[in-house]
Design a protein around this motif. Structure first.
Motif, mmCIF file in Angstrom:
data_model
loop_
_atom_site.group_PDB
_atom_site.id
_atom_site.type_symbol
_atom_site.label_atom_id
_atom_site.label_comp_id
_atom_site.label_asym_id
_atom_site.label_seq_id
_atom_site.Cartn_x
_atom_site.Cartn_y
_atom_site.Cartn_z
ATOM 1 N N GLN A 334 0.885 -1.162 -0.011
ATOM 2 C CA GLN A 334 -0.099 -0.125 -0.051
ATOM 3 C C GLN A 334 0.737 1.378 0.112
ATOM 4 O O GLN A 334 2.158 1.140 0.181
ATOM 5 C CB GLN A 334 -0.874 -0.045 1.179
ATOM 6 C CG GLN A 334 -0.261 -0.065 2.465
ATOM 7 C CD GLN A 334 -1.165 -0.377 3.662
ATOM 8 O OE1 GLN A 334 -1.596 0.791 4.391
ATOM 9 N NE2 GLN A 334 -2.075 -1.361 3.691
ATOM 10 N N TYR A 335 0.402 2.399 -0.073
ATOM 11 C CA TYR A 335 1.114 3.598 -0.049
ATOM 12 C C TYR A 335 0.195 4.794 0.424
ATOM 13 O O TYR A 335 -0.511 5.385 -0.130
ATOM 14 C CB TYR A 335 1.679 4.034 -1.364
ATOM 15 C CG TYR A 335 2.478 5.152 -1.396
ATOM 16 C CD1 TYR A 335 3.807 4.925 -1.039
ATOM 17 C CD2 TYR A 335 2.134 6.513 -1.866
ATOM 18 C CE1 TYR A 335 4.769 5.929 -0.877
ATOM 19 C CE2 TYR A 335 3.137 7.512 -1.926
ATOM 20 C CZ TYR A 335 4.436 7.184 -1.494
ATOM 21 O OH TYR A 335 5.386 8.299 -1.559
ATOM 22 N N LYS A 336 0.488 5.159 1.877
ATOM 23 C CA LYS A 336 -0.338 6.125 2.342
ATOM 24 C C LYS A 336 0.718 6.777 3.729
ATOM 25 O O LYS A 336 1.389 5.961 3.970
ATOM 26 C CB LYS A 336 -1.502 5.792 2.905
ATOM 27 C CG LYS A 336 -1.504 4.742 3.794
ATOM 28 C CD LYS A 336 -3.123 4.326 4.327
ATOM 29 C CE LYS A 336 -3.037 3.113 5.252
ATOM 30 N NZ LYS A 336 -4.547 2.893 5.807
ATOM 31 N N VAL A 361 11.653 2.039 8.525
ATOM 32 C CA VAL A 361 11.153 1.601 9.895
ATOM 33 C C VAL A 361 10.291 0.291 9.902
ATOM 34 O O VAL A 361 9.188 0.341 9.135
ATOM 35 C CB VAL A 361 10.423 2.646 10.589
ATOM 36 C CG1 VAL A 361 9.946 2.445 11.881
ATOM 37 C CG2 VAL A 361 11.241 3.886 10.409
ATOM 38 N N VAL A 362 10.769 -0.622 10.587
ATOM 39 C CA VAL A 362 9.711 -1.827 10.762
ATOM 40 C C VAL A 362 9.056 -1.857 12.150
ATOM 41 O O VAL A 362 9.445 -1.723 13.229
ATOM 42 C CB VAL A 362 10.615 -3.109 10.756
ATOM 43 C CG1 VAL A 362 9.690 -4.409 10.883
ATOM 44 C CG2 VAL A 362 11.373 -3.121 9.506
ATOM 45 N N LEU A 363 7.698 -1.554 11.880
ATOM 46 C CA LEU A 363 6.826 -1.590 13.216
ATOM 47 C C LEU A 363 6.171 -2.836 13.365
ATOM 48 O O LEU A 363 5.636 -3.507 12.636
ATOM 49 C CB LEU A 363 5.844 -0.671 13.092
ATOM 50 C CG LEU A 363 6.074 1.119 12.815
ATOM 51 C CD1 LEU A 363 4.888 1.946 12.746
ATOM 52 C CD2 LEU A 363 7.173 1.398 13.940
ATOM 53 N N ASP A 364 6.486 -3.574 14.528
ATOM 54 C CA ASP A 364 5.815 -4.864 14.822
ATOM 55 C C ASP A 364 5.080 -4.772 16.166
ATOM 56 O O ASP A 364 5.562 -4.655 17.058
ATOM 57 C CB ASP A 364 7.128 -5.950 15.250
ATOM 58 C CG ASP A 364 6.619 -7.316 15.339
ATOM 59 O OD1 ASP A 364 5.495 -7.515 15.520
ATOM 60 O OD2 ASP A 364 7.508 -8.212 15.274
ATOM 61 N N ALA A 440 -4.772 1.707 17.129
ATOM 62 C CA ALA A 440 -6.127 2.006 16.331
ATOM 63 C C ALA A 440 -5.859 2.717 15.099
ATOM 64 O O ALA A 440 -6.404 2.719 14.027
ATOM 65 C CB ALA A 440 -6.946 2.587 17.472
ATOM 66 N N GLU A 441 -4.959 3.740 15.079
ATOM 67 C CA GLU A 441 -4.683 4.721 13.954
ATOM 68 C C GLU A 441 -4.208 3.916 12.624
ATOM 69 O O GLU A 441 -4.172 4.302 11.880
ATOM 70 C CB GLU A 441 -3.678 5.821 14.595
ATOM 71 C CG GLU A 441 -4.433 6.520 15.558
ATOM 72 C CD GLU A 441 -3.706 8.009 15.518
ATOM 73 O OE1 GLU A 441 -2.555 8.162 15.966
ATOM 74 O OE2 GLU A 441 -4.276 9.233 15.385
ATOM 75 N N MET A 442 -3.384 3.039 13.154
ATOM 76 C CA MET A 442 -2.637 2.313 12.126
ATOM 77 C C MET A 442 -3.918 1.281 11.394
ATOM 78 O O MET A 442 -3.389 0.422 10.430
ATOM 79 C CB MET A 442 -1.557 1.522 12.452
ATOM 80 C CG MET A 442 -0.372 2.394 12.867
ATOM 81 S SD MET A 442 0.392 3.114 11.775
ATOM 82 C CE MET A 442 1.467 2.026 11.059
ATOM 83 N N ILE A 459 3.578 4.449 4.676
ATOM 84 C CA ILE A 459 3.276 2.750 5.009
ATOM 85 C C ILE A 459 3.235 2.349 3.502
ATOM 86 O O ILE A 459 2.590 2.562 2.663
ATOM 87 C CB ILE A 459 2.126 2.506 5.459
ATOM 88 C CG1 ILE A 459 1.914 3.102 6.944
ATOM 89 C CG2 ILE A 459 1.756 1.004 5.448
ATOM 90 C CD1 ILE A 459 0.185 3.081 7.546
ATOM 91 N N ARG A 460 4.520 1.309 3.346
ATOM 92 C CA ARG A 460 4.879 0.543 2.033
ATOM 93 C C ARG A 460 3.949 -0.769 2.038
ATOM 94 O O ARG A 460 3.481 -1.119 1.135
ATOM 95 C CB ARG A 460 5.971 0.671 1.882
ATOM 96 C CG ARG A 460 6.664 1.975 1.639
ATOM 97 C CD ARG A 460 6.251 2.603 0.298
ATOM 98 N NE ARG A 460 6.998 2.085 -0.822
ATOM 99 C CZ ARG A 460 8.065 2.283 -1.452
ATOM 100 N NH1 ARG A 460 8.628 3.260 -0.791
ATOM 101 N NH2 ARG A 460 8.681 1.578 -2.449
#
Length: 490
Positions: A334-336, A361-364, A440-442, A459-460
């Motif tokens: 995705q892209y945003k 950045v990797v968010l887990d 929640a925002e993600m 976000i890719r």
């Protein structure tokens, strides 16, 4: 008189059904607001729930208010209302759940847990008739688990024999059978696995028009029960029975055949069906399980008479693995712009997304109670280590949805115990404008959830779930990160 009583009973039943329909309608409306409503709508819902809580004497309404106050992030209001309901309606479902959370689950030792359970069913008896009793089965399994953990197998079995729901019985057995298998007690475990398998097969074989959520739930555990029993048979040298069991299972649920490959290849190998055994190992390899490479080499040599060509064979499989990973991650592209955030780490320092500009950045997103999250951590650790020298890549492990008030201490202890050198951020801050935490925002609906952000904070990729295979995760992370380093093609 009897006719009047029947009429009254019908009237009350009709009223109850109408009341439940109203609650269901409201719940749907509330859910939509929580998921995608504006700040104004959420503020209005908050006020509506508080007004309902003040006026209502109906348990269902109050329980609905508690649930949605929690989902809106007003935990203190929800706790306050829950305490009022527990006091004023001591035999309500809300009071029962409060007892389970704050009394039953906090007992130390099997005997204390058993005593608490008996007090619970005395106050809230197990309902009779065709009512789903899985909530009680969870408690029964919990008591059995504690007895098994203490080595009292007899008491554990005594409680497992009390389970009510056939569709859930295998899941109720599982915590105890794992403990017994770790102790090598296969004699006790085998009958329970056989029952679990028969239960699952019963639901799987039901005509389609009779299959419901219970049937689906029972089928989920089926491959695991079969694999456990097959592994026991193989360890005992009972290869023919193991092979027959697993081939019957594959015939019954062919779409789940890859889940049986780890146990299946052993029986095929012993039966002299070398080519089929190698084919099962190929399936495992393509799933990212590379630990069987030496066995694959041995089978390849037996089938071909020489080792020549094996390296090329593995290289082709590696290409298939990479191709499969790329196809998998392409579905999550995705892209945003990612939501801006400022969260505290273990040291109490603020870490913001703005400070990470210029890095991938990797968010887990994870929690200490989330077993799939934890199973993925060895692979995430290996992936992080492979980028240790790369200043353009940052791994952040977002701790969210924790259920214990001591979550920060629990997280620190968990990381230290398992030697995970992760940068953990606590997702316990709400955005002032949206009233949401970062998860929640993600748009996180389940964990583990991973997001790959590019150097501009977009976000890719967004993925939910994870493989437990270390090598697969390393390959997956490499493909995700390397792709995010490249400019977006639009």
């Amino acid at each position: 008189m009897k006719l009047k009583l029947v009429a009254l009973g019908f009237c009350l039943s009709t009223m109850a059904m109408a009341q439940q329909d109203d609650l269901n309608d409201r719940s749907k409306k509330y859910y939509d607001i929580v998921q995608s409503g504006t700040k104004e709508q959420k503020d209005a819902l908050h006020k509506e729930l508080l007004e309902t809580a003040k006026k209502s004497k109906i348990e269902g309404e109050l329980e609905l208010s508690i649930n949605y106050l929690n989902q809106l992030g007003y935990e203190e209001s929800a706790d306050s209302l829950r305490n009022i309901v527990v006091k004023q309606m001591p035999k309500s479902n809300v009071a029962k759940q409060h007892y389970i959370t704050n009394v039953f689950l906090k007992q130390d030792g099997a005997a204390a847990k058993e005593k608490s359970y008996k007090e619970l069913i005395k106050k809230w008896p197990i309902p009779e008739g065709d009512v789903i009793k899985v909530g009680y089965d969870y408690l029964i399994s919990n008591v059995a688990h504690d007895y098994a953990k203490e080595g009292n197998t007899g008491k554990a079995i005594q409680y497992l024999d009390q389970l009510n729901e056939r569709f859930w019985r295998g899941q109720g057995y599982a915590p105890v059978t794992r403990i017994l298998l770790n102790k090598g007690d296969t004699t006790t475990v085998i009958p329970f696995l056989k029952v679990a398998i028969k239960d699952a097969e019963y639901y799987i074989n039901l005509p389609k028009e009779q299959q419901d959520n219970r049937a689906g739930f029972a089928a989920v555990g089926y491959p695991g029960y079969v694999a456990q029993l097959v592994n026991i048979y193989n360890a005992q040298g009972n290869y023919e029975e193991a092979l027959a069991l697993i081939e019957e299972a594959i015939t019954l649920v062919p779409d789940q055949a890859p889940q049986f490959s780890g146990a299946y290849y052993k029986g095929l190998d012993v039966a002299g069906r070398k080519l089929e055994a190698l084919q099962q190992l190929e399936i495992l390899y393509k799933q990212g399980t590379f630990s069987y490479k030496e066995k694959m080499k041995s089978l390849y040599s037996e089938l071909n008479g020489v080792e020549t060509g094996f390296d090329g064979y593995i290289a082709r499989l590696d290409q298939d693995v990479t191709k499969g990973v790329r196809e998998h991650i392409a579905k999550s592209a995705q892209y945003k712009p990612a939501p801006q955030f400022e969260l505290l780490n273990l040291k109490g320092e603020v870490v913001s997304l703005a400070s990470l500009k210029g890095k991938v950045v990797v968010l887990d997103f994870w929690a200490t109670w989330c077993q799939p999250c934890i199973r993925s951590f060895p692979g995430m650790k290996a992936a992080q280590e492979s980028y240790q020298a790369d200043p353009e890549v940052e791994f952040l492990f977002i701790n969210t949805w924790e259920r214990d008030k001591e979550y920060k201490a629990n997280v620190a202890s968990f990381l230290e115990k398992n030697d995970y050198p992760f940068e953990v951020l606590f997702d316990d801050q709400k955005n002032a404008e949206t009233g949401k935490n970062l998860a929640a925002e993600m748009g996180v609906n389940g964990i583990p959830a991973k997001f790959i952000l590019d150097k501009e904070g977009n976000i890719r990729y967004a993925l939910t779930g994870s493989s437990p295979n270390v090598d697969y995760i390393k390959i997956e992370m490499k493909e995700l990160i390397d792709s995010a380093k490249k400019p977006h093609k639009g």
